[in-house]
Motif scaffolding. Sequence first.
Motif, PDB file in Angstrom:
ATOM      1  N   ALA A  14     -81.460  16.377-113.062  1.00  0.00           N
ATOM      2  CA  ALA A  14     -80.924  17.742-112.952  1.00  0.00           C
ATOM      3  C   ALA A  14     -80.646  18.104-111.496  1.00  0.00           C
ATOM      4  O   ALA A  14     -79.600  18.668-111.172  1.00  0.00           O
ATOM      5  CB  ALA A  14     -81.900  18.732-113.579  1.00  0.00           C
ATOM      6  N   TYR A  18     -73.250  24.891-123.733  1.00  0.00           N
ATOM      7  CA  TYR A  18     -72.339  24.504-122.655  1.00  0.00           C
ATOM      8  C   TYR A  18     -70.919  24.203-123.140  1.00  0.00           C
ATOM      9  O   TYR A  18     -69.952  24.734-122.585  1.00  0.00           O
ATOM     10  CB  TYR A  18     -72.918  23.305-121.901  1.00  0.00           C
ATOM     11  N   ALA A  53     -74.795  24.431-117.648  1.00  0.00           N
ATOM     12  CA  ALA A  53     -75.071  23.062-118.083  1.00  0.00           C
ATOM     13  C   ALA A  53     -76.560  22.766-118.124  1.00  0.00           C
ATOM     14  O   ALA A  53     -77.032  22.054-119.025  1.00  0.00           O
ATOM     15  CB  ALA A  53     -74.377  22.072-117.153  1.00  0.00           C
ATOM     16  N   ILE A  54     -77.325  23.310-117.183  1.00  0.00           N
ATOM     17  CA  ILE A  54     -78.750  22.993-117.099  1.00  0.00           C
ATOM     18  C   ILE A  54     -79.613  23.983-117.875  1.00  0.00           C
ATOM     19  O   ILE A  54     -80.571  23.599-118.548  1.00  0.00           O
ATOM     20  CB  ILE A  54     -79.188  22.931-115.621  1.00  0.00           C
ATOM     21  N   ARG A  95     -72.866  24.721-113.262  1.00  0.00           N
ATOM     22  CA  ARG A  95     -74.130  23.972-113.237  1.00  0.00           C
ATOM     23  C   ARG A  95     -75.254  24.763-113.891  1.00  0.00           C
ATOM     24  O   ARG A  95     -76.126  24.199-114.558  1.00  0.00           O
ATOM     25  CB  ARG A  95     -74.512  23.629-111.788  1.00  0.00           C
ATOM     26  N   ASN A 136     -78.460  26.316-120.248  1.00  0.00           N
ATOM     27  CA  ASN A 136     -78.028  26.531-121.636  1.00  0.00           C
ATOM     28  C   ASN A 136     -77.208  25.336-122.120  1.00  0.00           C
ATOM     29  O   ASN A 136     -76.028  25.463-122.452  1.00  0.00           O
ATOM     30  CB  ASN A 136     -77.177  27.810-121.742  1.00  0.00           C
ATOM     31  N   PRO A 137     -77.819  24.147-122.148  1.00  0.00           N
ATOM     32  CA  PRO A 137     -77.051  22.934-122.469  1.00  0.00           C
ATOM     33  C   PRO A 137     -76.436  22.943-123.863  1.00  0.00           C
ATOM     34  O   PRO A 137     -75.355  22.380-124.058  1.00  0.00           O
ATOM     35  CB  PRO A 137     -78.083  21.813-122.320  1.00  0.00           C
TER      36      PRO A 137
END
Length: 316
Positions: free
Chosen positions: A242, A138, A131-132, A128, A134-135
């Motif tokens: 998020a 990812y 993903a949030i 997570r 360093n999108p």
Amino acid sequence: MKPKEIQPQENLTKWMEFVLLDFADVPQLQWFLFALFLVIYLCILLGNGTIFLITKVVPALQTPMYFFLGNFSFLEICYVSVTIPKMLSNLWTQKRHISLVACATQMCFVLTLGGTECVLLAVMSYDRYVAICNPLHYPLVMNPKVCVQLVTGSWVSGIPVMIGQTIQIFSLPFCASRINHFFCDIPPILKLACGNTFINELLVYIVAVLFVTVPFLLILVSYGKIISMVLKLPSSSGRAKAFSTCSSHLTVVVLFYGSAIITYLRPKTQDTAGTDKVLSLFYTIVTPLFNPLIYSLRNKEVIMALRKLFCKNFSS
């Protein structure tokens, strides 16, 4: 931590069998408890089995987050299957005997699967975080090979440590055989040991810190960075989205780690057996029971996947 008195050598007995007292102190509720835990066990198998299935067959859920969730659901099925069937057998037959080998085997599996759950929850928080925070990176960071390696590491990392932990505990001489618990766990087993168990308890604390506290701290760091990043998002809808992707995992973390940390890391007294039993119900039964509900009720993608799966089955 007060050392126990060393018993005279002639009083030390090589116990080859133990008695799991579980809920023997409420004989009038045995059939009710049997029915209750049987329903809970079936719900856990059905709920977690469904989550595991949809993460494997629904194309929309073929992502790292749901790959980890599927493994977590499978882990929960394994976890409860180590403890609940024996408890159901005890409630049904009223024969609560368990051999030393079976008790040691159960403890080893409980410890190994519990350690796996701690590490896997930390891996899911890292997923997570990437993903949030360093999108753009990812897909590269959480590629299929890395995901498999992280899950494999979660499953195997604790095996040698937990086997060693089990061996050192069951190498002790025991002065009694009645375990005031519903499965073979460390605290009630150590209470039966003769002599000074300070070293054994110290090793338990070290392992607990390694497999419970360290992953928990990593989760806190991950969520600290996630919250910091989310609060910087310009739109309220972006912040809500998020937070929604993390809230389910965070709820499971609080349930599991809260009870596990209190059970294994709090100071022990003579009157903690009942408290340990209740707390153990949370991380061995309550968390696996609510895991599917938490992830399905708070996740639109899971709800849509379930609807498509059921509609497809009913239409066919």
